[in-house]
Scaffold this motif. Structure first.
Motif, PDB file in Angstrom:
ATOM      1  N   THR B 426       0.845  -1.180   0.000  1.00 53.53           N
ATOM      2  CA  THR B 426       0.000   0.000   0.000  1.00 53.53           C
ATOM      3  C   THR B 426       0.888   1.241   0.000  1.00 53.53           C
ATOM      4  OG1 THR B 426      -0.103   0.469   2.351  1.00 53.53           O
ATOM      5  CG2 THR B 426      -1.550  -1.272   1.535  1.00 53.53           C
ATOM      6  N   LEU B 427       0.234   2.368  -0.209  1.00 50.45           N
ATOM      7  CA  LEU B 427       0.970   3.635  -0.271  1.00 50.45           C
ATOM      8  C   LEU B 427       1.653   3.964   1.044  1.00 50.45           C
ATOM      9  CD1 LEU B 427       1.612   6.413  -1.594  1.00 50.45           C
ATOM     10  CD2 LEU B 427      -0.669   7.144  -0.950  1.00 50.45           C
ATOM     11  N   TYR B 428       1.026   3.539   2.135  1.00 43.61           N
ATOM     12  CA  TYR B 428       1.467   4.076   3.422  1.00 43.61           C
ATOM     13  C   TYR B 428       2.527   3.252   4.128  1.00 43.61           C
ATOM     14  CZ  TYR B 428      -2.259   7.132   2.360  1.00 43.61           C
ATOM     15  OH  TYR B 428      -3.029   8.040   1.710  1.00 43.61           O
ATOM     16  N   HIS B 429       2.816   2.059   3.616  1.00 43.46           N
ATOM     17  CA  HIS B 429       3.864   1.283   4.267  1.00 43.46           C
ATOM     18  C   HIS B 429       4.828   0.789   3.223  1.00 43.46           C
ATOM     19  CE1 HIS B 429       2.220   1.559   8.194  1.00 43.46           C
ATOM     20  NE2 HIS B 429       1.048   1.146   7.764  1.00 43.46           N
ATOM     21  N   TYR B 430       5.924   0.254   3.708  1.00 41.82           N
ATOM     22  CA  TYR B 430       6.931  -0.167   2.780  1.00 41.82           C
ATOM     23  C   TYR B 430       7.412  -1.554   3.143  1.00 41.82           C
ATOM     24  CZ  TYR B 430      10.335  -0.198  -0.553  1.00 41.82           C
ATOM     25  OH  TYR B 430      11.022  -0.590  -1.641  1.00 41.82           O
ATOM     26  N   LEU B 442       1.966   7.509   9.674  1.00 39.43           N
ATOM     27  CA  LEU B 442       1.563   6.456   8.750  1.00 39.43           C
ATOM     28  C   LEU B 442       0.696   5.443   9.479  1.00 39.43           C
ATOM     29  CD1 LEU B 442       4.869   5.982   6.776  1.00 39.43           C
ATOM     30  CD2 LEU B 442       2.840   7.219   6.090  1.00 39.43           C
ATOM     31  N   LYS B 445      -2.880   6.416   9.491  1.00 44.20           N
ATOM     32  CA  LYS B 445      -3.557   6.182   8.233  1.00 44.20           C
ATOM     33  C   LYS B 445      -3.881   4.688   8.077  1.00 44.20           C
ATOM     34  CE  LYS B 445      -4.470   8.600   4.333  1.00 44.20           C
ATOM     35  NZ  LYS B 445      -5.598   9.448   4.135  1.00 44.20           N
TER      36      LYS B 445
END
Ligand code: SF4
Ligand code: SF4
Ligand code: FES
Lengths: 359, 558
Positions: B426-430, B442, B445
């Motif tokens: 997802t956009l919010y984690h890596y 983050l 979110k």
């Protein structure tokens, strides 16, 4: 095509604005509502210049250059206009520069100083509405907002999510969201682009503000590359060199100027805001070696290296070099990956080296 | 990527397949949005409706794992309607006849049955792609993380070759690299089959060259790839050195891997944080993060860019390169690199494609290097690098067509496991999120693990929106919150892989691609069960593009 800027001939091509052409010969024109990534709106009037044959001053960010134009960017008339304009803008800003820019430079004050605008035209009462927002990153300060809509246009034209909008009218005009929701509950993707484009700091970074970080001017900018995805955005790490007992601390991340790097002044939520892990209390600070009892114990580098070397060499001796596996990392630098493969190949004599890299 | 990121905004046709671009590569997505605003046509092929599909001309809602059907059918149409670039095929490629033969039976009508995409849409996409000059293909893990990942890539490159969409600005084949430095790690030779600069390990000449350079004898045997190392952990592989990877979170079928790790004799881990994998370590070295070291990362467009030290690492932690030098020396080597710039110049000595690049250039040449980096190939210091590849013909001589045929994924839904599970980001984690989950913002979110499930499938199982469920596969089970979503197709579920307490990779299958070893993260069979917890009050916001209950949906479902 050709035109003259302050008496100097400049070549240009169809579609360029006067501002773009003038900047090629280094003419300095103040702008507030303009951003190279956005469609020009010509709203703030700060970029007005004189075009031979035209009665009024024209907005250079908006007006397209035409063949044979003669443009003047500095003269008494333009200077008078600038003084008046920035003096007017000042009446709608906080009392002092300190109040108006706790952390980021406020370009109204910057231009007012540069063009020696009168500072004594009084202050208007601020009647723009404030809005509570529990989002962690973006702070909005209605007092310094000049409704240039750069943030709104960025969010719409570049990020493409239209999370914020101009609300109310006249001198009450302010930036808001649908139903005044927190950005967290809107389509906002927390890219922070609205902060980046804001000329006054009305849209600002929340973390440095709440943590009382030093003013931008006192921070050192270190150009680096984002450590998350494969786009490789260029970043400016804003470092407070004295913090952390002199080890330094990254207190905010900004993007390099538009047009200079691959990311063209843009960043995503991770690149711009995910930097607090650097200074996190969970960071490992000592080498750890597992004791007889199965627990980790902090130790010196000498000892940890010795234990590690003995362990790896021991396995190689007992089971052969190909019983070792080296897992390198696509998160680490090229140089570090080079060293891991050299360690595996030249020191341990095995080609069992790889990293997690599926694309 | 054969093109540069800056060329995307000028493309006229963008075919995005298996890439959730706006979440995984947000800045590339911005360039795509820009192209679309300008009037370019965007087609998204993805089993999920994603943000990009909302601005696409068409969203090809493909059945997971049937990409070869779609791509071969497109090739079929292009050949049938004679939209091929004959000049290009004749002058720059080999083996076209094989592909022509192979795609004969892949008619759009048959493909429709397999992919769920209408024959008409397949035809339209094929025509539009073939007849638009500046047409680019963009893909990521949705294409490669399959047992037939390499076939998918060949099928794509066949399309590129037959239309001659290569060696031109804004037209090409563009894998978007996942991690910040996947490209650089591969360039550096951190792979079992290549020395630095993609020089083959089993090439005697290359081996000799490096034996001379490094002053030591080297092994002639190909090494094991990551997938093989993980599968043989504990029996063939007895010791691991792991730098900067949380393998217990990121590798598939981890319960089996953990068993293996318990059998290992020795494990050394080098990491900035304690993570899931350090549980198995004998020694842990504390390492610096990117802001604490010098070096380079190379991005998706082959651009070598500087990483610069901004702050000191905490306590006694050291930059990874410094630890590596010390470890090598503790193991009997005699390395004396004073800084990463020296390592870089050693690297380029034996890799001609890079020999024009140095830290010095990257630091001083404003405009060509200092601010923007240099794109390899760049063979000598007077060159400015390469914006797009294959401008003067294809680099291996001629472009090789590779006929591929459809192979079903090894594990498909059945009676016991009725759903098809895919995983992603997802956009919010890596990735393993050791960094991003430590960010309070983050976490606000996206705070916890979730699965996306089609409301139809959920209702059939008596599962309410936002309710906790158990997700089970043949390999293990985890708990997560179920979110109704119309992004996923019926019979499919999707979950992110970032959460340590609900590791998606307990569930995933570890069969690898036959050639690359890349694991099948995108497809396995799963079942979902309602859990008996009362807590479905938790307020969770799964991302920018999310499900809302609406009257229309209610109608659709009843
Ligand atoms: S952070 Fe980005 S998405 Fe959110 S309001 Fe600002 S510009 Fe829009
Ligand atoms: S800022 Fe965002 S898009 Fe840019 S490299 Fe970092 S993670 Fe990728
Ligand atoms: S910058 Fe030109 S009108 Fe605002």
């Amino acid at each position: 095509m050709k035109l003259k800027v302050n008496g100097q001939f400049v070549n240009f091509s169809e579609g360029e604005t006067i501002l773009e052409v003038a900047s090629k010969v280094g003419a300095e024109i103040p702008t507030l509502c303009h951003d190279a990534r956005l469609n020009p709106v010509g709203a703030c009037r700060s970029c007005l210049v004189e075009v031979e044959g035209s009665r009024r001053l024209v907005p250079s960010c908006y007006q397209k250059a035409e063949d044979g134009m003669e443009i003047t960017t500095e003269n008494d008339r333009i200077e008078r206009h600038r003084k008046t304009l920035f003096a007017l803008y000042l009446t709608d800003q906080p009392e002092t520069r300190e109040q108006a820019e706790p952390h980021k430079t406020n370009e109204i004050f910057e231009f007012a100083e540069r063009y020696e605008a009168p500072q004594n035209w009084g202050k208007m009462e601020n009647i723009r509405e404030d809005r509570e927002d529990r989002n962690p990153y973006v702070n909005f300060e209605p007092e310094t907002c000049i409704s240039c809509a750069r943030c709104v246009r960025y969010c719409d034209e570049i990020e493409g999510v239209s999370a914020i909008t101009l609300a109310d009218r006249g001198s009450k005009t302010t930036i808001s969201t649908v139903d005044s929701l927190s950005l967290l509950d809107t389509t906002c993707e927390m890219c922070g682009g609205c902060i980046d484009v804001c000329p006054t700091g009305a849209m600002g970074e929340k973390i440095p503000l709440t943590k009382n970080a030093k003013h931008e001017r006192e921070l050192e900018k270190v150009r680096s590359t984002c450590n998350f995805c494969g786009v490789g955005c260029q970043l400016e790490l804003n470092v407070d060199k004295e913090a952390n007992d002199g080890k330094g601390q990254v207190v905010k991340v900004t993007s390099p100027p538009v047009g200079e790097t691959t990311n063209d002044g843009n960043l995503c939520v991770k690149g711009r805001f995910a930097y607090e892990f650097i200074n996190h209390e969970d960071r490992l600070t000592e080498p750890l070696v597992r004791g007889e009892d199965g627990q980790f114990y902090p130790t010196t580098w000498e000892n940890a290296l010795e234990v590690a070397a003995k362990g790896l060499l021991g396995v190689a001796e007992r089971h052969g070099a190909d019983s070792l596996g080296f897992v390198s990392s696509s998160r680490c630098t090229m140089e570090e990956n080079y060293l891991v493969q050299k360690l595996s190949r030249a020191v341990f004599k095995t080609n069992n080296v790889h990293q997690c890299a599926a694309t | 990527m054969t093109n540069s990121i800056g060329e995307i905004r000028d493309a006229d046709f963008l075919f995005v397949i298996g890439s959730n671009t706006s979440e995984a590569h947000p800045i590339i997505a911005m360039e795509m949005k820009r192209a679309v605003k300008r009037g370019a046509t965007l087609v998204v092929a993805d089993p999920r409706a994603i943000w990009m599909s909302t601005i696409a001309e068409k969203h090809l809602h493909i059945n997971p794992g049937t990409d070869v059907w779609l791509l071969n059918a497109m090739a079929h149409v292009i050949i049938e309607e004679n939209l091929i670039d004959e000049e290009f095929i004749k002058n720059s490629t080999e083996n076209f006849e094989d592909v022509k033969e192979a795609v004969k039976n892949y008619t759009p009508e048959e493909a429709e049955k397999m992919t769920g995409i209408s024959a008409e849409d397949i035809r339209w996409t094929a025509r539009k792609y073939a007849t638009t000059k500046k047409a680019g293909i963009y893909y990521t893990l949705g294409i490669t993380e399959h047992t037939h990942g390499i076939d998918n890539v060949y099928a794509l490159s066949n399309l590129v070759l037959m239309t001659g969409h290569l060696g031109k600005p804004s037209a090409g084949m563009n894998p978007l690299r996942g991690q910040n430095n996947v490209q650089g790690a591969n360039d550096a030779g951190a792979t079992p089959v290549f020395y630095p600069g993609y020089q083959k390990v089993d090439d005697k000449e290359v081996q000799k060259k490096y034996e001379k350079s490094w002053g030591t004898s080297l092994s002639p045997n190909l090494g094991l790839n990551l997938n093989e190392m993980m599968k043989t952990a504990g029996n063939k592989i007895k010791a691991f050195f792991v730098m900067g990877e949380d393998i217990v979170l990121s590798e598939p079928n981890v319960l089996k891997l953990e068993e293996g790790l318990n059998q290992m004799e020795f494990i050394v881990i080098q990491e900035p944080f304690i993570n899931e994998t350090t549980r198995f370590a004998d020694v842990v070295f504390p390492s610096g993060v990117f802001a604490e070291k010098d070096g380079t990362f190379t991005n998706s467009e082959r651009r070598v860019q500087r990483v610069r030290k901004a702050v000191e690492p905490p306590g006694n932690a050291l930059a990874d390169w410094e630890i590596l030098v010390r470890l090598a020396n503790a193991c009997g080597a005699n390395w004396d690199y004073k800084n990463p710039a020296e390592i870089y110049s050693e690297f380029v000595k034996d890799t001609p494609k890079f020999s024009g690049i140095s830290h010095e250039r990257l630091d001083t040449e404003i405009g060509t290097g200092g601010k923007t980096g240099l794109q390899w190939p760049c063979e000598n210091p007077s060159e400015t690098g390469t914006k797009y590849l294959h401008e003067n013909g294809i680099s291996r001589g001629k472009g090789l067509f590779q006929a591929v045929s459809f192979e079903p994924s090894p594990e498909l839904p059945c009676e016991e496991y009725g759903l098809l599970l895919s995983t992603g980001r997802t956009l919010y984690h890596y990735n393993a999120a050791t960094q991003t989950r430590r960010e309070e913002g983050l976490a606000l979110k996206q705070s916890e693990a979730f699965i996306e499930i089609h409301p139809k499938d959920a209702k059939k199982r008596g599962i309410a929106h936002k309710e906790m469920v158990e997700v089970r596969t043949r390999r293990g089970s985890i708990e997560a919150r179920a979110l109704y979503s119309r992004q996923v197709r019926p019979h499919c579920i999707w979950m992110p892989l970032h959460f340590a307490e609900a590791r998606a990779n307990v569930l995933t299958n570890d069969v690898g691609d036959k050639i690359t070893g890349t694991a099948s993260y995108k497809i396995c069979a799963a079942e979902v069960f309602k859990l008996d917890t009362k807590d479905h009050s938790h307020d969770i916001f799964p991302g920018a593009f999310f499900f809302e209950e609406s009257p229309e949906l209610e109608k659709e479902l009843s």
